[in-house]
Write an enzyme that holds these catalytic residues in place. Structure first.
Site, PDB file in Angstrom:
ATOM      1  N   HIS A  50      -3.775  -0.887  -0.504  1.00 21.63           N
ATOM      2  CA  HIS A  50      -4.817  -1.843  -0.850  1.00 21.63           C
ATOM      3  C   HIS A  50      -4.778  -2.977   0.148  1.00 21.63           C
ATOM      4  CE1 HIS A  50      -7.390  -4.458  -3.221  1.00 21.63           C
ATOM      5  NE2 HIS A  50      -7.765  -3.361  -3.836  1.00 21.63           N
ATOM      6  N   ASP A  96      -7.695   3.372  -8.308  1.00 21.40           N
ATOM      7  CA  ASP A  96      -8.367   4.672  -8.266  1.00 21.40           C
ATOM      8  C   ASP A  96      -7.420   5.837  -8.456  1.00 21.40           C
ATOM      9  OD1 ASP A  96     -10.906   3.781  -7.993  1.00 21.40           O
ATOM     10  OD2 ASP A  96     -10.776   3.585  -5.823  1.00 21.40           O
TER      11      ASP A  96
HETATM   12  N1  CMC Z   1      -1.804   6.799   3.161  1.00 29.05           N
HETATM   13  C1  CMC Z   1      -1.027   6.759   4.282  1.00 29.05           C
HETATM   14  N2  CMC Z   1      -0.962   5.703   5.123  1.00 29.05           N
HETATM   15  C2  CMC Z   1      -1.722   4.628   4.794  1.00 29.05           C
HETATM   16  C3  CMC Z   1      -2.533   4.601   3.647  1.00 29.05           C
HETATM   17  C4  CMC Z   1      -2.559   5.739   2.819  1.00 29.05           C
HETATM   18  N3  CMC Z   1      -3.319   5.774   1.714  1.00 29.05           N
HETATM   19  N4  CMC Z   1      -3.177   3.402   3.585  1.00 29.05           N
HETATM   20  C5  CMC Z   1      -2.771   2.707   4.647  1.00 29.05           C
HETATM   21  N5  CMC Z   1      -1.893   3.443   5.383  1.00 29.05           N
HETATM   22  C6  CMC Z   1      -1.180   3.007   6.603  1.00 29.05           C
HETATM   23  C7  CMC Z   1      -2.090   3.028   7.807  1.00 29.05           C
HETATM   24  O1  CMC Z   1      -2.030   4.264   8.483  1.00 29.05           O
HETATM   25  C8  CMC Z   1      -1.523   1.891   8.622  1.00 29.05           C
HETATM   26  O2  CMC Z   1      -0.334   2.357   9.221  1.00 29.05           O
HETATM   27  P1  CMC Z   1       0.170   1.760  10.651  1.00 29.05           P
HETATM   28  O3  CMC Z   1       0.206   0.270  10.500  1.00 29.05           O
HETATM   29  O4  CMC Z   1       1.514   2.371  10.826  1.00 29.05           O
HETATM   30  O5  CMC Z   1      -0.853   2.215  11.641  1.00 29.05           O
HETATM   31  C9  CMC Z   1      -1.106   0.869   7.569  1.00 29.05           C
HETATM   32  O6  CMC Z   1      -0.828   1.623   6.397  1.00 29.05           O
HETATM   33  C10 CMC Z   1      -2.158  -0.189   7.269  1.00 29.05           C
HETATM   34  O7  CMC Z   1      -3.380   0.493   6.975  1.00 29.05           O
HETATM   35  P2  CMC Z   1      -4.814  -0.187   7.109  1.00 29.05           P
HETATM   36  O8  CMC Z   1      -5.851   0.880   7.055  1.00 29.05           O
HETATM   37  O9  CMC Z   1      -4.791  -1.092   8.309  1.00 29.05           O
HETATM   38  O10 CMC Z   1      -4.816  -1.096   5.820  1.00 29.05           O
HETATM   39  P3  CMC Z   1      -6.091  -1.759   5.198  1.00 29.05           P
HETATM   40  O11 CMC Z   1      -5.620  -2.918   4.413  1.00 29.05           O
HETATM   41  O12 CMC Z   1      -7.135  -1.983   6.230  1.00 29.05           O
HETATM   42  O13 CMC Z   1      -6.663  -0.594   4.238  1.00 29.05           O
HETATM   43  C11 CMC Z   1      -7.125   0.779   2.413  1.00 29.05           C
HETATM   44  C12 CMC Z   1      -6.605  -0.583   2.874  1.00 29.05           C
HETATM   45  C13 CMC Z   1      -7.283   0.746   0.884  1.00 29.05           C
HETATM   46  C14 CMC Z   1      -8.510   1.051   3.017  1.00 29.05           C
HETATM   47  C15 CMC Z   1      -6.137   1.886   2.834  1.00 29.05           C
HETATM   48  O14 CMC Z   1      -4.862   1.648   2.258  1.00 29.05           O
HETATM   49  C16 CMC Z   1      -6.617   3.284   2.490  1.00 29.05           C
HETATM   50  O15 CMC Z   1      -7.329   3.905   3.278  1.00 29.05           O
HETATM   51  N6  CMC Z   1      -6.231   3.835   1.278  1.00 29.05           N
HETATM   52  C17 CMC Z   1      -6.725   5.115   0.827  1.00 29.05           C
HETATM   53  C18 CMC Z   1      -8.119   4.949   0.242  1.00 29.05           C
HETATM   54  C19 CMC Z   1      -8.089   4.292  -1.119  1.00 29.05           C
HETATM   55  O16 CMC Z   1      -7.309   4.640  -1.995  1.00 29.05           O
HETATM   56  N7  CMC Z   1      -9.017   3.331  -1.317  1.00 29.05           N
HETATM   57  C20 CMC Z   1      -9.203   2.658  -2.604  1.00 29.05           C
HETATM   58  C21 CMC Z   1      -8.850   1.204  -2.550  1.00 29.05           C
HETATM   59  S1  CMC Z   1      -8.689   0.504  -4.214  1.00 29.05           S
HETATM   60  C22 CMC Z   1     -10.275   0.500  -4.828  1.00 29.05           C
HETATM   61  C23 CMC Z   1     -11.067  -0.612  -4.240  1.00 29.05           C
HETATM   62  O17 CMC Z   1     -10.859  -1.772  -4.658  1.00 29.05           O
HETATM   63  O18 CMC Z   1     -11.892  -0.334  -3.373  1.00 29.05           O
END
Ligand code: CMC
Length: 439
Positions: free
Chosen positions: A302, A359
């Site tokens: 998140h 989710d």
């Molecule tokens: N599985 C594996 N690695 C992950 C995941 C995941 N679900 N989420 C983030 N990472 C890693 C990512 O690869 C990155 O690694 P590194 O720094 O080594 O390159 C690091 O964690 C940071 O990721 P980010 O994409 O920069 O983080 P963010 O804050 O921009 O993204 C997120 C947040 C929710 C989009 C992301 O965690 C994600 O894609 N999760 C899966 C989709 C999901 O479950 N979304 C629902 C969110 S909750 C409902 C809502 O409020 O929308």
């Protein structure tokens, strides 16, 4: 608090600091460009506060979520969804009379115009219900006037809340080829939705209290989450003074993506894929850790919560209870639990502060309630609707609100001469006049 100091190109500038109720600190850079000529660069807006808000407080480190000051755990335990809608939109808990009136209004405005029913006919059966929801919500502006008159706005807020669930249920009925079921005036918001989703003309339908309670909980937990992608979209579209229906339709489209609300559908698809693959969840955990693989564990991570998502904590317990009460034994729940266990003890997930989000368990609950997978994100949208409306209303009533207009740092070609088509066809190109960017 002392102003913040910024040194740029040898000159020092001061910027005022705003401190929130919970001591969150914001450096007010609204005069940054006019005083320094520079802009704040923050792709993804992870460090940018777009507004002052009184609606929702989140502390992502401590796993705190509060609606208008009330902890989500207490709200989820004691409130009904309609009460939460009222709280978010009007800023205070309703008196018994206010709540009765509000519930009655939501019931009496639940029908949609008969002409709108025809719109559903022309979407292909394969149309995703999120697409149908966004198109139909935008269509409401064709039926209800928008002059900006306050009474009209208040009524349109009620109409939107009341009709969205009817539109959502109709989009499901359309996708399964069943006749639409009209709302009933003797049912609550959530009971009415379940009735319109699952009743068929041939037999009476009694709303199960277990389903009703589960739906109430799910909608409440999704009701607002401050300035996330869809809410910011609603505020951004609304900031041009476009009408409420148009702004909310934009929120629905933003929510649809798999990184946001679309994740609940993707979680179930992922759990199903693990099961179909023989149940080796460790393989999927390893894939999520592999930098060369685009795969992510859906339902994990998140932008704001870095220790736990309080909504996921509530839903995990609720999933066990609801499945037991409904007598559902879902192998996907077992896979979800094992996956969570493995991921939470894995150093990659610990180091990256990746925890199950709301989710992760909501899909399991929706499945147990017989809600089809492609309706999951629609359910999220129904829950989030009061939050979007409250945020839109707050922005509209803010005398300092401006049209949203972020800036950029241009890193494309410097000025160069246009090469007419005839010359390009003849193979002649002119050299770029791009200058090296000074350090
Ligand atoms: N599985 C594996 N690695 C992950 C995941 C995941 N679900 N989420 C983030 N990472 C890693 C990512 O690869 C990155 O690694 P590194 O720094 O080594 O390159 C690091 O964690 C940071 O990721 P980010 O994409 O920069 O983080 P963010 O804050 O921009 O993204 C997120 C947040 C929710 C989009 C992301 O965690 C994600 O894609 N999760 C899966 C989709 C999901 O479950 N979304 C629902 C969110 S909750 C409902 C809502 O409020 O929308």
């Amino acid at each position: 608090m002392q102003p913040a100091k910024l040194t740029l190109n040898g000159s020092e500038y001061e910027f005022p600091v705003t401190v929130g109720t919970e001591n969150e600190i914001g450096v007010d850079f609204s005069a940054l460009r006019s005083t320094t000529g520079a802009i704040a660069l923050d792709p993804g807006y992870g460090n940018t506060g777009s507004c002052l808000s009184t609606i929702t407080f989140i502390d992502g480190e401590k796993g705190i979520l509060r609606y208008r000051g009330y902890p989500i755990e207490e709200v989820a335990q004691s409130a009904g969804f309609e009460e939460v809608c009222f709280l978010l939109i009007y800023g205070h808990l309703p008196s018994p009379e206010e709540l009765t009136r509000f519930q009655k209004d939501l019931t009496y405005h639940a029908m949609i115009r008969e002409e709108m029913k025809d719109f559903f006919k022309d979407f292909p059966l394969s149309a995703h219900p999120m697409m149908v929801l966004s198109a139909m919500l935008a269509s409401l502006s064709a039926f209800y006037p928008w002059s900006g008159d306050q009474d009209e706005i208040d009524l349109n807020i009620i109409r939107l809340l009341a009709k969205a669930k009817t539109i959502a249920a109709f989009s499901y009925k359309k996708s399964v080829g069943q006749p639409f079921v009209y709302p009933r005036n003797d049912l609550s918001y959530t009971e009415n939705f379940l009735h319109m989703m699952f009743a068929v003309p041939a037999e009476p339908y009694l709303v199960s209290p277990v389903l009703d309670n589960a739906l109430n909980l799910l909608l409440i937990l999704h009701a607002d989450h401050e300035q996330n992608c869809s809410t910011s979209s609603v505020r951004m579209v609304g900031s041009s003074q476009s009408n409420l229906f148009a702004a909310i339709a934009a929120g629905v489209n933003a929510l649809w993506g798999p990184l946001h609300g679309g994740a609940n559908q993707k979680v179930i698809e992922m759990l199903q894929a693990i099961r179909d693959d023989g149940g080796d969840y460790r393989k999927f955990v390893n894939m999520a850790k592999d930098k060369n693989s685009p795969f992510r564990l859906m339902g994990f991570g998140h932008r704001v919560y870095k220790n736990f998502d309080p909504r996921a904590k509530i839903l995990k317990t609720a999933a066990d209870d609801v499945l037991r009460e409904l007598g559902v034994d879902d192998p996907l729940l077992d896979i979800a639990k094992k996956l969570e266990e493995v991921a939470l003890s894995d150093s990659y997930f610990i180091d990256h502060k990746l925890y199950p989000n709301v989710d992760f368990y909501s899909g399991i609950l929706y499945r147990a309630m017989n809600i089809p997978t492609d309706m999951f994100t629609v359910m999220f949208a129904l829950g989030r609707l009061p939050g979007w409306i409250a945020q839109w209303k707050e922005m509209r009533e803010d005398p300092k609100a401006k049209i949203a207009r972020p800036r950029q740092i241009y890193v494309g070609e410097a000025k160069r001469a246009f090469v007419p088509l005839e010359l390009r066809a003849a193979g002649e190109t002119k050299k770029s006049t791009k200058q090296p960017v000074p350090a």
